[in-house]
Design a protein around this motif. Structure first.
Motif, PDB file in Angstrom:
ATOM      1  N   PRO A 175      12.181  -8.882  -8.469  1.00 48.68           N
ATOM      2  CA  PRO A 175      10.665  -9.469  -8.156  1.00 48.68           C
ATOM      3  C   PRO A 175       9.554  -9.399  -6.923  1.00 48.68           C
ATOM      4  N   GLU A 176      11.008  -9.037  -5.971  1.00 50.91           N
ATOM      5  CA  GLU A 176      10.077  -9.141  -4.678  1.00 50.91           C
ATOM      6  C   GLU A 176       9.581  -7.841  -4.349  1.00 50.91           C
ATOM      7  N   LEU A 177      10.122  -6.663  -4.676  1.00 50.17           N
ATOM      8  CA  LEU A 177       9.597  -5.759  -5.281  1.00 50.17           C
ATOM      9  C   LEU A 177       8.202  -5.169  -5.511  1.00 50.17           C
ATOM     10  N   MET A 178       7.430  -6.418  -6.327  1.00 50.08           N
ATOM     11  CA  MET A 178       6.278  -6.541  -6.941  1.00 50.08           C
ATOM     12  C   MET A 178       5.004  -5.730  -5.540  1.00 50.08           C
ATOM     13  N   PRO A 179       5.134  -6.549  -4.055  1.00 46.07           N
ATOM     14  CA  PRO A 179       3.581  -5.659  -3.193  1.00 46.07           C
ATOM     15  C   PRO A 179       4.295  -4.029  -3.212  1.00 46.07           C
ATOM     16  N   MET A 180       5.322  -4.230  -3.081  1.00 51.19           N
ATOM     17  CA  MET A 180       5.792  -2.514  -3.221  1.00 51.19           C
ATOM     18  C   MET A 180       4.853  -1.635  -3.989  1.00 51.19           C
ATOM     19  N   ALA A 181       4.574  -2.332  -4.717  1.00 46.39           N
ATOM     20  CA  ALA A 181       4.956  -1.739  -6.859  1.00 46.39           C
ATOM     21  C   ALA A 181       3.807  -1.589  -6.795  1.00 46.39           C
ATOM     22  N   VAL A 182       3.001  -2.694  -6.519  1.00 43.13           N
ATOM     23  CA  VAL A 182       1.391  -2.580  -6.548  1.00 43.13           C
ATOM     24  C   VAL A 182       0.473  -1.185  -5.834  1.00 43.13           C
ATOM     25  N   GLU A 183       1.279  -1.038  -5.118  1.00 45.13           N
ATOM     26  CA  GLU A 183       0.558  -0.314  -3.564  1.00 45.13           C
ATOM     27  C   GLU A 183       0.750   0.944  -4.061  1.00 45.13           C
ATOM     28  N   GLU A 184       1.936   1.628  -5.051  1.00 41.23           N
ATOM     29  CA  GLU A 184       1.936   2.545  -5.811  1.00 41.23           C
ATOM     30  C   GLU A 184       1.231   2.659  -6.620  1.00 41.23           C
ATOM     31  N   PHE A 185       1.016   1.563  -7.557  1.00 34.82           N
ATOM     32  CA  PHE A 185       0.926   1.483  -8.432  1.00 34.82           C
ATOM     33  C   PHE A 185      -0.960   2.411  -8.503  1.00 34.82           C
ATOM     34  N   LEU A 186      -1.644   1.347  -7.065  1.00 34.60           N
ATOM     35  CA  LEU A 186      -2.829   1.969  -6.718  1.00 34.60           C
ATOM     36  C   LEU A 186      -2.418   3.656  -6.338  1.00 34.60           C
ATOM     37  N   ARG A 187      -1.714   3.872  -5.720  1.00 36.89           N
ATOM     38  CA  ARG A 187      -1.514   5.869  -5.002  1.00 36.89           C
ATOM     39  C   ARG A 187      -1.848   6.410  -6.483  1.00 36.89           C
ATOM     40  N   PHE A 188      -1.175   6.302  -7.215  1.00 31.64           N
ATOM     41  CA  PHE A 188       0.071   7.123  -8.206  1.00 31.64           C
ATOM     42  C   PHE A 188      -1.511   7.905  -9.080  1.00 31.64           C
ATOM     43  N   TYR A 189      -2.281   6.111  -9.441  1.00 29.72           N
ATOM     44  CA  TYR A 189      -3.066   6.039 -10.767  1.00 29.72           C
ATOM     45  C   TYR A 189      -4.381   5.721 -10.244  1.00 29.72           C
ATOM     46  N   SER A 190      -4.687   5.504  -8.604  1.00 27.18           N
ATOM     47  CA  SER A 190      -5.631   5.425  -8.457  1.00 27.18           C
ATOM     48  C   SER A 190      -7.237   5.505  -9.540  1.00 27.18           C
ATOM     49  N   PRO A 191      -7.767   4.441  -9.339  1.00 24.51           N
ATOM     50  CA  PRO A 191      -9.251   5.083 -10.716  1.00 24.51           C
ATOM     51  C   PRO A 191     -10.644   5.507 -10.359  1.00 24.51           C
ATOM     52  N   VAL A 192     -10.722   5.946  -9.330  1.00 24.68           N
ATOM     53  CA  VAL A 192     -12.164   5.499  -9.090  1.00 24.68           C
ATOM     54  C   VAL A 192     -12.461   7.062  -8.043  1.00 24.68           C
ATOM     55  N   THR A 193     -13.054   7.740  -8.534  1.00 26.38           N
ATOM     56  CA  THR A 193     -13.678   8.999  -8.228  1.00 26.38           C
ATOM     57  C   THR A 193     -15.432   8.428  -7.447  1.00 26.38           C
ATOM     58  N   MET A 194     -15.831   8.629  -6.320  1.00 26.56           N
ATOM     59  CA  MET A 194     -17.684   8.466  -5.772  1.00 26.56           C
ATOM     60  C   MET A 194     -18.002   9.648  -5.931  1.00 26.56           C
ATOM     61  N   ALA A 195     -18.951   9.843  -4.765  1.00 25.79           N
ATOM     62  CA  ALA A 195     -20.066  11.180  -4.596  1.00 25.79           C
ATOM     63  C   ALA A 195     -20.361  10.631  -3.549  1.00 25.79           C
ATOM     64  N   ARG A 196     -20.667  11.856  -3.017  1.00 25.55           N
ATOM     65  CA  ARG A 196     -21.537  11.751  -1.702  1.00 25.55           C
ATOM     66  C   ARG A 196     -22.449  12.939  -1.501  1.00 25.55           C
ATOM     67  N   TYR A 197     -24.345  12.636  -1.103  1.00 23.08           N
ATOM     68  CA  TYR A 197     -25.131  13.687  -1.575  1.00 23.08           C
ATOM     69  C   TYR A 197     -25.426  14.342   0.416  1.00 23.08           C
ATOM     70  N   VAL A 198     -25.035  15.679   0.214  1.00 22.98           N
ATOM     71  CA  VAL A 198     -25.551  16.339   1.428  1.00 22.98           C
ATOM     72  C   VAL A 198     -26.654  16.227   1.968  1.00 22.98           C
ATOM     73  N   THR A 199     -26.782  16.273   3.485  1.00 24.81           N
ATOM     74  CA  THR A 199     -28.442  15.686   3.151  1.00 24.81           C
ATOM     75  C   THR A 199     -28.575  16.799   4.676  1.00 24.81           C
ATOM     76  N   GLU A 200     -28.354  17.678   4.927  1.00 25.26           N
ATOM     77  CA  GLU A 200     -28.637  18.888   5.576  1.00 25.26           C
ATOM     78  C   GLU A 200     -27.627  20.598   4.984  1.00 25.26           C
ATOM     79  N   ASP A 201     -28.140  21.633   5.363  1.00 24.78           N
ATOM     80  CA  ASP A 201     -27.266  22.629   5.329  1.00 24.78           C
ATOM     81  C   ASP A 201     -26.637  22.732   5.804  1.00 24.78           C
ATOM     82  N   THR A 202     -25.132  22.722   5.927  1.00 29.43           N
ATOM     83  CA  THR A 202     -23.783  22.388   6.586  1.00 29.43           C
ATOM     84  C   THR A 202     -22.646  23.131   5.976  1.00 29.43           C
TER      85      THR A 202
END
Length: 416
Positions: free
Chosen positions: A288-315
């Motif tokens: 059970p002492e592995l839980m903090p590391m496991a949580v980080e791997e769950f976060l990495r492997f199954y990251s749920p969120v995709t956000m977006a950004r708005y391009v402010t100028e031709d680039t």
């Protein structure tokens, strides 16, 4: 306080609800809502990384999809060229979301972002997390008593979805009894909003009126008699300029929606993984002492969120000519599977030592609720493993996933 009407003046983007047909070339015509992408995105990311690290599509609107950790980091830290004015992965409007319905600080750029985020930091600091930890554990135990007394239940719908909504409701100071209403708003906006714009707009209107009432109730109370919650904190905050009603309501929207769907997905993904990977489940039981590391791997492997950004100028970025008004999808989950950053990135390694993931984003918009989410995931998993004997999927074919802005399982029937 005036009663905002969020649908007033909004112009829907033509074609958002059209059926564009199957993808024929992921480099030039990708689709985040493609069923195969929702279930197995890592396969697409790997192919794209080799062939076209920044894909492009004109489905719905001009949109770019970077998948390399390095490119995503550069974009996240360049707030001049890549604004947070439009964070929605598929915009139903002809204007950026922040120009119509701001949800600060996540939809804000500096200088507004700076003070808007600072206002919220105390609500998600160590003291707040410490206070909510035993409450979360008690809630997890109650859910198990209610739904898993016979060793059967749905780890997503009976367990994962209830924890974050009840916790953020208590922190905001709104009735936990309204849980179904809150979850319904999230489903109608984030999960179904791409296909049903009218339903999403109705949900936004309902949220507006709900929080108008909550804010008015506190303002009618004498200072010192108001409840100790986030809404009161925002009303009483001392700022250089008064917080507008629009800003206040938008922040309430953000905290409710962001506080539900993301952690619901994280907990659900982790429990799905443990149900389908008995060796990892057993290892967490034995160590059970592995839980903090496991949580980080769950976060990495199954990251749920995709956000977006708005391009402010031709680039130009990595050789890609981007135009003002284009959208860039911040596929942080793809960056978390980049072999340039992670050894064996498509392998789930429960005790991964080097794990600099950005499941919570990168740059100035890194999730301010990250420590709350970590605590909820850790407590939810610890309690489930303590209370439920060795479990597996009751019906693998019944598992369902949702995608788009937030990806995660919505049905995970288990049996012990």
């Amino acid at each position: 306080m005036t009663e905002p009407t969020p649908t007033t003046g909004l112009q829907f983007r033509a074609g958002v609800q059209e059926d564009y047909g199957p993808v024929t070339d992921w480099a030039t015509d990708f689709d985040l809502m493609d069923e195969d992408y929702v279930v197995h995105p890592e396969q697409r990311w790997s192919e794209q990384r080799e062939r076209c690290p920044i894909a492009f599509t004109e489905r719905r609107q001009r949109t770019w999809l970077p998948v390399r950790y390095e490119d995503l980091t550069e974009i996240a830290h360049d707030v001049e060229r890549f604004s947070s004015r439009d964070i929605v992965v598929v915009s139903p409007f002809d204007q950026p979301i922040n120009d119509l319905m701001p949800v600060p600080p996540i939809s804000s750029d500096p200088p507004v972002h700076t003070w808007a985020r600072r206002l919220l930091l105390p609500a998600f600091g160590p003291t707040a997390i410490e206070k909510m930890t035993p409450i979360t554990r008690g809630l997890a135990n109650d859910l198990i008593d209610e739904h898993f007394s016979d060793g059967h239940g749905d780890a997503a719908s009976d367990y994962a979805r209830h924890i974050p909504v009840r916790i953020i409701a208590q922190m905001l100071g709104v009735p936990v009894e309204d849980e179904d209403k809150f979850t319904g708003w999230v489903v109608r906006t984030l999960q179904n909003g791409f296909q049903n714009i009218d339903g999403a707009m109705d949900a936004l209107g309902e949220m507006t009126m709900y929080f108008v009432g909550a804010v008015a109730e506190r303002r009618a109370m004498e200072p010192g008699t108001r409840p100790d919650d986030i809404i009161t904190m925002l009303i009483e905050a001392e700022t250089d300029e008064p917080i507008s009603d629009q800003h206040l309501l938008g922040t309430c929207f953000l905290l409710l929606v962001a506080g539900i769907d993301t952690t619901w997905s994280n907990i659900g993904s982790a429990l799905w993984h443990l149900a389908t990977h008995p060796e990892d489940q057993q290892r967490l039981r034995d160590e059970p002492e592995l839980m903090p590391m496991a949580v980080e791997e769950f976060l990495r492997f199954y990251s749920p969120v995709t956000m977006a950004r708005y391009v402010t100028e031709d680039t130009e970025l990595a050789g890609c000519p981007m135009k003002e008004g284009d959208k860039i999808l911040m596929a942080f989950p793809a960056g978390n599977h980049d072999p340039e950053m992670f050894e064996d990135p498509d392998q789930f390694i429960i005790d991964r030592k080097r794990n600099r993931h950005f499941a919570f984003g990168s740059g100035i918009h890194r999730c301010l609720g990250s420590n709350l989410a970590r605590m909820e995931i850790k407590v939810a998993l610890e309690t489930f493993l303590e209370r439920i004997p060795t479990f597996e999927l009751a019906d693998p074919d019944a598992v369902t996933w949702t995608g788009g802005q937030v990806r995660g399982p919505r049905c995970v029937p288990i049996t012990s």
